[in-house]
Design an enzyme around this catalytic site. Structure first.
Site, PDB file in Angstrom:
ATOM      1  CD  GLU A  13      -3.619   0.227   0.429  1.00 40.10           C
ATOM      2  OE1 GLU A  13      -4.599   0.264   1.191  1.00 40.10           O
ATOM      3  OE2 GLU A  13      -3.355   1.125  -0.385  1.00 40.10           O
TER       4      GLU A  13
HETATM    5  C1  TNX Z   1      -4.386   3.833   2.501  1.00 40.43           C
HETATM    6  S1  TNX Z   1      -1.784   4.475   3.697  1.00 40.43           S
HETATM    7  C2  TNX Z   1      -3.397   4.023   1.548  1.00 40.43           C
HETATM    8  C3  TNX Z   1      -3.566   5.055   0.521  1.00 40.43           C
HETATM    9  C4  TNX Z   1      -4.926   5.697   0.569  1.00 40.43           C
HETATM   10  C5  TNX Z   1      -5.300   5.952   2.003  1.00 40.43           C
HETATM   11  C6  TNX Z   1      -6.590   6.684   2.148  1.00 40.43           C
HETATM   12  C7  TNX Z   1      -1.298   3.716   2.592  1.00 40.43           C
HETATM   13  C8  TNX Z   1       0.057   3.358   2.751  1.00 40.43           C
HETATM   14  N1  TNX Z   1      -2.151   3.413   1.605  1.00 40.43           N
HETATM   15  O1  TNX Z   1      -3.312   4.514  -0.757  1.00 40.43           O
HETATM   16  O2  TNX Z   1      -4.882   6.876  -0.149  1.00 40.43           O
HETATM   17  O3  TNX Z   1      -5.373   4.742   2.699  1.00 40.43           O
HETATM   18  O4  TNX Z   1      -6.820   7.035   3.474  1.00 40.43           O
END
Ligand code: TNX
Length: 487
Positions: free
Chosen positions: A311
């Site tokens: 992300e």
């Molecule tokens: C996605 S999974 C994210 C996290 C969040 C989560 C909440 C991932 C690699 N990144 O930053 O906490 O979803 O479900």
């Protein structure tokens, strides 16, 4: 679970053992029971077992090294006599009226056998005070070994901080279900949770809060090492994650120079994701990252270091790749094998980079392609393994972006074949994830992980016998042992 006099059957153990054969007569632990060992290596495991059994039974349970005193009635833990095909993590166990024999090739297997014995005793064995119970273990023979060498559980200590005692408790839970890796998500926008000597503001300024604005916290180096050793004693390897280049708000709040505009970012106590990044164009960023990786690697005996990589929405692909091209080799230079969330594949990292798949669906062509190139894959699909997802609209303290995730959803999938086009041979194993934006207390943790974590631990350990999902019948061992079916 049955009444007080009903014994736990061998096939009720979670994860269900590879092979069980029951007999009518079991073994009863009494005040005369001793724990026999032959190797000094087994002493630590014998101590853990005695430490568990003594409070509830009130018995002395002496540990005897090398002797076959009396009729050797008792529990014996030995690193010989196990079939070689149970491997390094498996064990063999025999229970008859004269005792319980656990045999393994390596101490990890002996420890796994002890966890099985623990579940075969009446649940009152977990009590810290003396109980008047007949401590009988069902008779029979178990031959047991894992399907996947790697069975992980992740815990986010950044969104809400959990101190050393809470994490030790988590480790204890993992050990009971034969999970052998603990992935600690140590840094994120809302908090930096690990002391780094060269960059002290990370914990002086970047650790004092968490989601919602409550006080956060961090592990000193000594505390982190204490945790790692506690886990190691239970045959669990800690994998530290420093999430980069996104999810770095706490670092950007602590050091102005890590920001492209040279200004400290304000404290973040919200739950947004994807709006922060280290400044990929600045050389100081790489000095920072190198120092962090070096210090984290130095205090981590395990072979892996997780660099996050998810992300980083505010970076272009080119910027992201520039960053990963420099950072992945740093991990290798400091002697660790890199792991990244599957977005890391965008940067074409060397095949030694393990990738952790986390999207909810089965369709992930980039992951299938990576597997073909030789990358190993940790399987954490959000629709099955994200334990911060609520059970249903009523039950849960988490979220639902990947859908509500019932116990059945968590239990009825196959980590070996979940992603289309990926063969089981590329799968390192399954890993649960517990993100803690809305998980605030140890009670919350327990509510979200039980019984979904044991369910996934079973998928990681037990042989694949039937099509995925069919394990979840009314006679399911998981149901019998950990109850709760309405969620
Ligand atoms: C996605 S999974 C994210 C996290 C969040 C989560 C909440 C991932 C690699 N990144 O930053 O906490 O979803 O479900």
């Amino acid at each position: 679970m049955g009444g007080a006099n009903e014994k736990t059957r061998l096939e009720d153990v979670v994860p269900v053992p590879a092979e069980t054969k029951s007999t009518d007569t079991g073994y009863t632990i009494t005040e005369n029971t001793v724990i026999n060992i032959r190797d000094e290596v087994a002493a630590g495991i014998a101590e853990l077992l005695a430490g568990l059994l003594r409070p509830a039974t009130g018995y002395e349970l002496p540990i005897i090294n090398g002797s076959t005193r009396g009729s050797s009635s008792g529990i014996s833990l030995r690193l010989d006599g196990a079939p070689s095909d149970v491997g390094e993590q498996g064990y063999r166990m025999q229970v008859n009226p004269s005792g319980v024999k656990i045999r393994a090739n390596k101490s990890a297997g002996l420890f796994a056998g002890v966890q099985t014995l623990r579940q075969l005793l009446p649940p009152a064995i977990e009590s810290e005070t003396e109980q008047s119970v007949e401590w009988t273990v069902s008779g029979g023979h178990i031959r047991d070994y894992p399907r996947f060498d790697y069975r992980g559980a992740h815990l986010d200590v950044a969104r809400h901080f959990f101190g050393v005692d809470a994490v030790k408790q988590y480790v204890d839970y993992l050990a009971q279900y034969k999970v052998n890796y603990l992935h600690l998500h140590l840094t994120d926008d809302q908090g930096w949770r690990i002391e780094i000597d060269r960059w002290p503001n990370l914990t002086d300024e970047g650790a004092d809060s968490e989601v919602g604005g409550t006080a956060g916290g961090y592990y000193t180096k000594e505390e982190y090492i204490e945790l790692v050793e506690y886990a190691q004693d239970r045959f669990i390897t800690v994998i530290p994650e420093i999430d980069m280049p996104g999810h770095t708000g706490a670092a950007l709040e602590s050091y102005a120079e890590l920001n492209c505009d040279g200004e400290k970012r304000p404290e973040d106590t919200g739950v947004n994701v994807g709006d922060t990044s280290l400044c990929v164009d600045k050389e100081v960023t790489y000095e920072f990252v190198n120092d962090v990786i070096k210090e984290v690697a130095e205090m981590t005996p395990g072979p892996y270091l997780h660099v996050g990589g998810d992300e980083a929405h505010i970076l272009s692909d080119e910027e992201y790749n520039t960053f990963m091209d420099r950072v992945i080799p740093m991990v290798l230079e400091h002697g660790k094998q890199p792991i990244g969330w599957h977005q890391v594949l965008g940067a074409n990292p060397p095949t030694k980079t393990i990738t952790q798949y986390w999207y909810p669906g089965r369709d992930a062509p980039e992951v299938a392609a990576a597997a073909k190139e030789g990358h190993e894959i940790i399987s954490s699909p959000a629709s099955r393994a994200y334990l911060d997802m609520n059970y249903n609209d009523q039950d849960g303290v988490g979220q639902d972006w990947a859908g509500n995730t019932s116990v059945k959803d968590s239990y009825s999938w196959d980590p070996g074949t979940f992603v289309d086009g990926v063969n089981e041979s590329s799968i390192k194993g399954p890993e649960t994830a517990l993100w803690t934006e809305f998980v605030e207390t140890v009670d919350d943790i327990e509510y979200m992980i039980f019984p979904r974590l044991p369910a996934i631990a079973e998928l990681g350990w037990s042989p694949k016998k039937k099509p995925p999902g069919s394990n979840f019948g009314s006679a399911s061992p998981l149901k019998a042992r950990v109850g709760i079916s309405k969620r």
